[in-house]
Design a protein around this motif. Structure first.
Motif, mmCIF file in Angstrom:
data_model
loop_
_atom_site.group_PDB
_atom_site.id
_atom_site.type_symbol
_atom_site.label_atom_id
_atom_site.label_comp_id
_atom_site.label_asym_id
_atom_site.label_seq_id
_atom_site.Cartn_x
_atom_site.Cartn_y
_atom_site.Cartn_z
ATOM 1 N N LEU A 91 0.836 -1.209 0.000
ATOM 2 C CA LEU A 91 0.000 0.000 0.000
ATOM 3 C C LEU A 91 0.869 1.257 0.000
ATOM 4 O O LEU A 91 0.569 2.241 -0.684
ATOM 5 N N ASN A 92 1.911 1.229 0.821
ATOM 6 C CA ASN A 92 2.872 2.344 0.856
ATOM 7 C C ASN A 92 2.176 3.698 1.004
ATOM 8 O O ASN A 92 2.420 4.652 0.259
ATOM 9 N N GLY A 93 1.250 3.749 1.956
ATOM 10 C CA GLY A 93 0.553 5.003 2.227
ATOM 11 C C GLY A 93 -0.704 5.214 1.415
ATOM 12 O O GLY A 93 -1.428 6.191 1.631
ATOM 13 N N GLN A 94 -0.986 4.339 0.465
ATOM 14 C CA GLN A 94 -2.195 4.467 -0.338
ATOM 15 C C GLN A 94 -3.383 3.852 0.413
ATOM 16 O O GLN A 94 -3.219 3.082 1.357
ATOM 17 N N HIS A 95 -4.570 4.192 -0.050
ATOM 18 C CA HIS A 95 -5.786 3.699 0.606
ATOM 19 C C HIS A 95 -6.380 2.521 -0.165
ATOM 20 O O HIS A 95 -6.403 2.520 -1.406
ATOM 21 N N LEU A 96 -6.880 1.541 0.576
ATOM 22 C CA LEU A 96 -7.455 0.331 -0.028
ATOM 23 C C LEU A 96 -8.933 0.237 0.309
ATOM 24 O O LEU A 96 -9.324 0.228 1.478
ATOM 25 N N ASP A 97 -9.766 0.199 -0.721
ATOM 26 C CA ASP A 97 -11.210 0.015 -0.541
ATOM 27 C C ASP A 97 -11.572 -1.415 -0.925
ATOM 28 O O ASP A 97 -11.279 -1.858 -2.045
ATOM 29 N N LEU A 98 -12.223 -2.129 -0.019
ATOM 30 C CA LEU A 98 -12.639 -3.508 -0.255
ATOM 31 C C LEU A 98 -14.164 -3.590 -0.186
ATOM 32 O O LEU A 98 -14.775 -3.049 0.741
ATOM 33 N N THR A 99 -14.760 -4.271 -1.146
ATOM 34 C CA THR A 99 -16.207 -4.467 -1.151
ATOM 35 C C THR A 99 -16.508 -5.961 -1.220
ATOM 36 O O THR A 99 -16.162 -6.614 -2.210
ATOM 37 N N VAL A 100 -17.137 -6.472 -0.179
ATOM 38 C CA VAL A 100 -17.516 -7.881 -0.157
ATOM 39 C C VAL A 100 -18.783 -8.043 -0.982
ATOM 40 O O VAL A 100 -19.847 -7.562 -0.605
ATOM 41 N N GLU A 101 -18.660 -8.720 -2.113
ATOM 42 C CA GLU A 101 -19.801 -8.897 -3.002
ATOM 43 C C GLU A 101 -20.545 -10.205 -2.739
ATOM 44 O O GLU A 101 -21.746 -10.308 -3.009
ATOM 45 N N GLU A 102 -19.825 -11.196 -2.241
ATOM 46 C CA GLU A 102 -20.460 -12.467 -1.907
ATOM 47 C C GLU A 102 -19.626 -13.180 -0.854
ATOM 48 O O GLU A 102 -18.404 -13.017 -0.804
ATOM 49 N N ALA A 103 -20.309 -13.952 0.002
ATOM 50 C CA ALA A 103 -19.626 -14.703 1.047
ATOM 51 C C ALA A 103 -20.571 -15.781 1.570
ATOM 52 O O ALA A 103 -21.793 -15.601 1.564
ATOM 53 N N PRO A 104 -20.036 -16.901 2.023
ATOM 54 C CA PRO A 104 -20.900 -17.934 2.612
ATOM 55 C C PRO A 104 -21.534 -17.393 3.887
ATOM 56 O O PRO A 104 -20.860 -16.780 4.710
ATOM 57 N N ARG A 105 -22.834 -17.611 4.038
ATOM 58 C CA ARG A 105 -23.508 -17.021 5.198
ATOM 59 C C ARG A 105 -24.754 -17.805 5.584
ATOM 60 O O ARG A 105 -25.742 -17.221 6.064
ATOM 61 N N ALA A 106 -24.730 -19.115 5.390
ATOM 62 C CA ALA A 106 -25.889 -19.930 5.765
ATOM 63 C C ALA A 106 -25.457 -21.378 5.980
ATOM 64 O O ALA A 106 -24.331 -21.760 5.642
ATOM 65 N N PHE A 107 -26.354 -22.157 6.545
ATOM 66 C CA PHE A 107 -26.135 -23.599 6.677
ATOM 67 C C PHE A 107 -27.488 -24.264 6.861
ATOM 68 O O PHE A 107 -28.484 -23.609 7.173
ATOM 69 N N ALA A 108 -27.510 -25.552 6.644
ATOM 70 C CA ALA A 108 -28.768 -26.293 6.799
ATOM 71 C C ALA A 108 -28.519 -27.574 7.584
ATOM 72 O O ALA A 108 -27.510 -28.251 7.392
ATOM 73 N N LEU A 109 -29.443 -27.872 8.464
ATOM 74 C CA LEU A 109 -29.444 -29.129 9.199
ATOM 75 C C LEU A 109 -30.408 -30.045 8.445
ATOM 76 O O LEU A 109 -31.604 -29.768 8.368
ATOM 77 N N VAL A 110 -29.876 -31.095 7.843
ATOM 78 C CA VAL A 110 -30.644 -31.914 6.907
ATOM 79 C C VAL A 110 -30.856 -33.325 7.443
ATOM 80 O O VAL A 110 -29.933 -33.954 7.970
ATOM 81 N N ASP A 111 -32.065 -33.814 7.268
ATOM 82 C CA ASP A 111 -32.399 -35.203 7.600
ATOM 83 C C ASP A 111 -33.019 -35.834 6.358
ATOM 84 O O ASP A 111 -34.149 -35.524 5.990
ATOM 85 N N LYS A 112 -32.255 -36.689 5.685
ATOM 86 C CA LYS A 112 -32.782 -37.427 4.534
ATOM 87 C C LYS A 112 -33.280 -38.773 5.047
ATOM 88 O O LYS A 112 -32.487 -39.634 5.427
ATOM 89 N N ALA A 113 -34.580 -38.938 5.063
ATOM 90 C CA ALA A 113 -35.176 -40.148 5.638
ATOM 91 C C ALA A 113 -35.665 -41.081 4.536
ATOM 92 O O ALA A 113 -36.149 -40.650 3.495
ATOM 93 N N HIS A 114 -35.543 -42.374 4.794
ATOM 94 C CA HIS A 114 -35.975 -43.404 3.844
ATOM 95 C C HIS A 114 -36.750 -44.482 4.607
ATOM 96 O O HIS A 114 -36.441 -44.776 5.761
ATOM 97 N N MET A 115 -37.717 -45.044 3.947
ATOM 98 C CA MET A 115 -38.486 -46.133 4.562
ATOM 99 C C MET A 115 -38.936 -47.115 3.483
ATOM 100 O O MET A 115 -39.440 -46.716 2.434
ATOM 101 N N ILE A 116 -38.703 -48.399 3.737
ATOM 102 C CA ILE A 116 -39.136 -49.458 2.839
ATOM 103 C C ILE A 116 -40.183 -50.305 3.554
ATOM 104 O O ILE A 116 -39.969 -50.757 4.684
ATOM 105 N N TRP A 117 -41.313 -50.510 2.892
ATOM 106 C CA TRP A 117 -42.383 -51.314 3.466
ATOM 107 C C TRP A 117 -42.316 -52.735 2.881
ATOM 108 O O TRP A 117 -42.638 -52.958 1.730
#
Length: 229
Positions: A119-145
């Motif tokens: 940078l050497n004294g220069q200014h840095l502008d950062l813009t976060v355009e996308e980022a991971p920000r979620a999760f899911a608790l998943v239950d895949k259920a199966h049943m055979i009769w």
């Protein structure tokens, strides 16, 4: 009393795991309350002391002060004559401010001699355009009769597979010197739930992994930024 066959024993154990996992009657409100507790019921704050001259803004729409919003959904129901399948999930969307602040603080921590010299004294502008920000608790259920019902479940934490995308602009003496955009691939993968592990334990572990992943992705971003400058 006849002992259970290995196959029947496995099905029995999986059924118990599913029962124990959801025995606490997980609801969207309970998930949001627990997630808030993991962040001390407040959004993370930016470090006040910065090691380099930079600012971080977000292009991601952010809701109010809620730390997360969880939605419950049952999908992919497949009811056949002898086979049933369904996908039951709680999807938790974190407030984008969490990811952006973690990114900003990680950049500050990683703003060592290399970035400061570039940078050497220069200014840095950062813009976060996308980022991971979620999760899911998943239950895949199966049943055979058959003669009787045989069921089994696959329960796991599903992360947000979004990459980290950040645009940058270096400004010196009021004029833009260099600008660009960097994408860091998200290394996250699904993580299975251990036998008798509670949803709270699984969520706590996921958030710890999420925080570590955000730091690792930010480190990769800083390294790429230094190379491009």
């Amino acid at each position: 009393m006849n002992s259970l066959s290995p196959q029947k024993t496995t099905v029995f154990l999986l059924a118990i795991v599913s029962l124990v996992f959801f025995s606490s009657c997980l609801t969207s409100k309970k998930m949001d309350r627990f997630v808030a507790e993991q962040y001390n019921n407040q959004l993370p704050k930016e470090d006040k002391k910065k090691k380099a001259d930079f600012t971080v803004t977000s292009a991601i729409a952010s809701p109010a002060s809620a730390l997360s919003t969880t939605k419950q959904k049952t999908s992919k129901v497949l009811p056949l004559v002898v086979y049933w399948q369904y996908d039951y999930r709680h999807t938790c969307s974190l407030n984008p401010t969490i990811a952006v602040t973690q990114f900003s603080n990680a950049v500050n921590t990683l703003a060592t001699k290399g970035l400061s010299q570039k940078l050497n004294g220069q200014h840095l502008d950062l813009t976060v355009e996308e980022a991971p920000r979620a999760f899911a608790l998943v239950d895949k259920a199966h049943m055979i009769w058959l003669i009787y019902a045989i069921s089994w479940d696959k329960i796991y934490m599903e992360p947000d597979f979004k990459d980290l995308v950040v645009s940058y602009k270096v400004t010196g003496a009021g004029n833009a010197v260099k600008a660009g955009k960097i994408t860091v691939k998200n290394p996250s993968q699904n993580k299975g739930i251990r036998f008798f592990q509670s949803w709270k334990s699984a969520t706590s572990e996921y958030l710890a992994d999420y925080n570590a992943t955000m730091t690792a992705m930010t480190k990769s971003f800083v390294n790429q930024l230094i190379e491009e400058m």
